[in-house]
Design a protein around this motif. Structure first.
Motif, PDB file in Angstrom:
ATOM      1  N   ILE A 171       3.870  19.830  -4.831  1.00 25.84           N
ATOM      2  CA  ILE A 171       3.276  18.930  -3.838  1.00 25.84           C
ATOM      3  C   ILE A 171       2.266  17.993  -4.485  1.00 25.84           C
ATOM      4  CG2 ILE A 171       1.238  20.130  -2.853  1.00 25.84           C
ATOM      5  CD1 ILE A 171       3.046  19.661  -0.121  1.00 25.84           C
ATOM      6  N   ARG A 172       1.651  18.479  -5.557  1.00 21.03           N
ATOM      7  CA  ARG A 172       0.671  17.643  -6.251  1.00 21.03           C
ATOM      8  C   ARG A 172       1.341  16.499  -6.997  1.00 21.03           C
ATOM      9  NH1 ARG A 172      -2.039  22.652  -6.453  1.00 21.03           N
ATOM     10  NH2 ARG A 172      -0.843  23.416  -8.214  1.00 21.03           N
ATOM     11  N   ARG A 206       0.835  -1.215   0.000  1.00 24.43           N
ATOM     12  CA  ARG A 206       0.000   0.000   0.000  1.00 24.43           C
ATOM     13  C   ARG A 206       0.863   1.256   0.000  1.00 24.43           C
ATOM     14  NH1 ARG A 206      -3.575  -2.258   4.525  1.00 24.43           N
ATOM     15  NH2 ARG A 206      -4.980  -3.590   3.340  1.00 24.43           N
ATOM     16  N   ALA A 207       2.128   1.111  -0.373  1.00 26.37           N
ATOM     17  CA  ALA A 207       3.071   2.228  -0.537  1.00 26.37           C
ATOM     18  C   ALA A 207       3.587   2.798   0.782  1.00 26.37           C
ATOM     19  CB  ALA A 207       2.482   3.341  -1.403  1.00 26.37           C
ATOM     20  N   LYS A 208       3.358   2.112   1.888  1.00 24.04           N
ATOM     21  CA  LYS A 208       3.928   2.602   3.141  1.00 24.04           C
ATOM     22  C   LYS A 208       5.432   2.312   3.144  1.00 24.04           C
ATOM     23  CE  LYS A 208       2.893   2.586   8.064  1.00 24.04           C
ATOM     24  NZ  LYS A 208       1.837   2.286   9.040  1.00 24.04           N
ATOM     25  N   PRO A 209       6.257   3.318   3.438  1.00 25.92           N
ATOM     26  CA  PRO A 209       7.713   3.075   3.430  1.00 25.92           C
ATOM     27  C   PRO A 209       8.123   2.094   4.527  1.00 25.92           C
ATOM     28  CG  PRO A 209       7.193   5.433   3.570  1.00 25.92           C
ATOM     29  CD  PRO A 209       5.909   4.694   3.763  1.00 25.92           C
ATOM     30  N   VAL A 210       9.192   1.353   4.269  1.00 27.52           N
ATOM     31  CA  VAL A 210       9.682   0.368   5.235  1.00 27.52           C
ATOM     32  C   VAL A 210       9.926   1.017   6.603  1.00 27.52           C
ATOM     33  CG1 VAL A 210      11.654  -1.117   5.791  1.00 27.52           C
ATOM     34  CG2 VAL A 210      10.644  -1.191   3.528  1.00 27.52           C
ATOM     35  N   SER A 211      10.504   2.221   6.579  1.00 28.46           N
ATOM     36  CA  SER A 211      10.800   2.903   7.854  1.00 28.46           C
ATOM     37  C   SER A 211       9.538   3.124   8.679  1.00 28.46           C
ATOM     38  CB  SER A 211      11.461   4.243   7.584  1.00 28.46           C
ATOM     39  OG  SER A 211      10.643   5.000   6.714  1.00 28.46           O
ATOM     40  N   ASN A 221       7.613   8.097  13.157  1.00 25.25           N
ATOM     41  CA  ASN A 221       6.192   7.751  13.047  1.00 25.25           C
ATOM     42  C   ASN A 221       5.524   8.743  12.102  1.00 25.25           C
ATOM     43  OD1 ASN A 221       5.627  10.098  14.473  1.00 25.25           O
ATOM     44  ND2 ASN A 221       5.277   9.050  16.416  1.00 25.25           N
ATOM     45  N   GLU A 222       4.191   8.735  12.104  1.00 24.68           N
ATOM     46  CA  GLU A 222       3.478   9.565  11.117  1.00 24.68           C
ATOM     47  C   GLU A 222       3.605  11.068  11.399  1.00 24.68           C
ATOM     48  OE1 GLU A 222       2.214   7.623  13.405  1.00 24.68           O
ATOM     49  OE2 GLU A 222       0.315   8.376  14.224  1.00 24.68           O
ATOM     50  N   HIS A 223       4.159  11.435  12.544  1.00 22.14           N
ATOM     51  CA  HIS A 223       4.266  12.855  12.873  1.00 22.14           C
ATOM     52  C   HIS A 223       5.573  13.498  12.418  1.00 22.14           C
ATOM     53  CE1 HIS A 223       0.624  12.483  15.135  1.00 22.14           C
ATOM     54  NE2 HIS A 223       1.137  11.519  15.878  1.00 22.14           N
ATOM     55  N   VAL A 224       6.497  12.680  11.900  1.00 20.93           N
ATOM     56  CA  VAL A 224       7.792  13.254  11.514  1.00 20.93           C
ATOM     57  C   VAL A 224       8.186  12.860  10.094  1.00 20.93           C
ATOM     58  CG1 VAL A 224       8.620  13.281  13.898  1.00 20.93           C
ATOM     59  CG2 VAL A 224       9.196  11.332  12.437  1.00 20.93           C
ATOM     60  N   VAL A 242       5.561   9.453  -0.252  1.00 17.93           N
ATOM     61  CA  VAL A 242       5.882  10.644   0.529  1.00 17.93           C
ATOM     62  C   VAL A 242       4.607  11.325   1.001  1.00 17.93           C
ATOM     63  CG1 VAL A 242       6.960  12.927   0.411  1.00 17.93           C
ATOM     64  CG2 VAL A 242       8.028  10.985  -0.750  1.00 17.93           C
ATOM     65  N   LEU A 243       3.696  11.508   0.049  1.00 14.77           N
ATOM     66  CA  LEU A 243       2.504  12.299   0.317  1.00 14.77           C
ATOM     67  C   LEU A 243       1.640  11.691   1.409  1.00 14.77           C
ATOM     68  CD1 LEU A 243       1.688  14.922  -0.808  1.00 14.77           C
ATOM     69  CD2 LEU A 243       0.361  13.776  -2.564  1.00 14.77           C
ATOM     70  N   GLU A 244       1.564  10.363   1.425  1.00 12.48           N
ATOM     71  CA  GLU A 244       0.670   9.741   2.394  1.00 12.48           C
ATOM     72  C   GLU A 244       1.324   9.481   3.731  1.00 12.48           C
ATOM     73  OE1 GLU A 244      -1.508   6.387   1.064  1.00 12.48           O
ATOM     74  OE2 GLU A 244      -2.335   7.481  -0.632  1.00 12.48           O
ATOM     75  N   TYR A 245       2.646   9.379   3.734  1.00  4.01           N
ATOM     76  CA  TYR A 245       3.282   8.928   4.970  1.00  4.01           C
ATOM     77  C   TYR A 245       4.228   9.934   5.604  1.00  4.01           C
ATOM     78  CZ  TYR A 245       1.046   4.569   3.878  1.00  4.01           C
ATOM     79  OH  TYR A 245       0.101   3.619   3.608  1.00  4.01           O
ATOM     80  N   ASP A 246       4.521  11.039   4.954  1.00  2.20           N
ATOM     81  CA  ASP A 246       5.252  12.117   5.618  1.00  2.20           C
ATOM     82  C   ASP A 246       4.247  13.220   5.906  1.00  2.20           C
ATOM     83  OD1 ASP A 246       8.044  11.440   5.888  1.00  2.20           O
ATOM     84  OD2 ASP A 246       8.178  11.483   3.712  1.00  2.20           O
TER      85      ASP A 246
END
Ligand code: GLN
Length: 296
Positions: free
Chosen positions: A205-206, A76-81, A97-100, A212-216
């Protein structure tokens, strides 16, 4: 690797690695073999040497279930980190985490440049604006035992991560954290100010990767309409917070060098230089406050 494979019969680490890697490759993930290995290592607790030595080691049912969960997240494109909650930076593991923002290898250019101007045997004070995970500030403090630093962020949730990382790296005694919009709650003065501010423009950004867009966090990415707002703001105020001849170092987007240099020049900075990253693209702008008191 199909879900049914993972839940069904026995599977060796070697089979699991191949299956995972090929599932990632099919999904168009550039780093498929690496991601497969890192996830498998995390699940089994084996390192690369162990895995090479024990290719026939069977996964337990629990390991298979966890690996399947990681596979689903990665597809689902979530980065390994972000799946594992940690990321290596300058040879140390940082909690994320999702805040950084995920620490990026590009940022190691800033570390290299900063280390050249931070004394090894003397005390100094360092300010990191938009500290996020704390990767920049805490790496520098870990490398320089006599340094002290303040990590500022507008996000309290990000500061909690930075604080946890300070503890993890054993540099809590050298680091303080403050919730503030840039300099707002900060008191002078510092020998060096560093910042990797949000620098993505409206237009860019678009076009960002889903990764990047979903997880940063957007807060860590978006730098206003042209992406340069934070540089404008920080350049204009930095000298009031720096000692004479103190350094200001920015990480920049690779097309922003000229504009950021111009802002620094306009704010009266000297010895301005642009440094490339490993891919030879502009990545850091560095400058020095004048010797005397600030001239307006
Ligand atoms: N200072 C952190 C880093 O470089 C966070 C930067 C940000 O959130 N823009 O990774």
């Amino acid at each position: 690797m199909q879900g049914s494979d993972m839940q069904g019969s026995d599977m060796t680490v070697q089979q699991a690695q191949r299956a995972l890697s090929s599932a990632f490759k099919t999904a168009g993930i550039d780093t498929a073999p690496l991601d497969a290995r890192v996830l498998l290592e995390a699940v089994t607790g084996l390192d690369a040497t162990d895995m090479a030595r024990l290719p026939e080691r069977l996964l337990t049912a629990q390991e298979r279930a966890l690996l399947l969960d990681y596979q689903t997240q990665r597809l689902r494109a979530k980065p390994v980190s972000k799946i594992l909650g940690q990321r290596e930076f300058w040879g140390r593991a940082f909690e994320v985490n999702e805040h950084v923002l995920d620490p990026r290898p590009d940022s190691e250019t800033l570390i290299e440049a900063a280390l050249q101007h931070l004394p090894e045997a003397q005390a100094f004070r360092l300010l990191d604006l938009g500290t996020g995970s704390g990767c920049l500030l805490l790496t520098l403090l870990a490398e320089r035992a006599h340094g002290e630093g303040l990590g500022v962020d507008v996000s309290g949730a990000a500061l909690a991560v930075a604080q946890a990382n300070a503890q993890r790296l054993g540099v809590s005694a050298q680091a303080q954290f403050l919730e503030s919009h840039w300099f707002e709650a900060v008191t002078p003065s510092f020998d060096m100010i560093i910042s990797n501010p949000p620098y993505i423009s409206d237009a860019q950004i678009r076009q960002l990767d889903k990764n990047v867009l979903e997880y940063d966090p957007r807060l860590a990415l978006h730098g206003g309409e042209d992406g340069l707002d934070p540089y404008r703001h920080i350049s204009a105020q930095a000298q009031s917070y720096l000692r004479p001849e103190g350094w200001l170092l920015f990480e920049i987007g690779h097309t922003q060098g000229e504009e950021v240099c111009a802002m620094m020049r306009q704010s009266g900075f000297e010895e301005i230089s642009v440094l490339p990253d490993l891919g030879a693209r502009d990545r850091v702008v560095m400058a020095r406050a004048p010797r005397g008191p600030r001239r307006k």
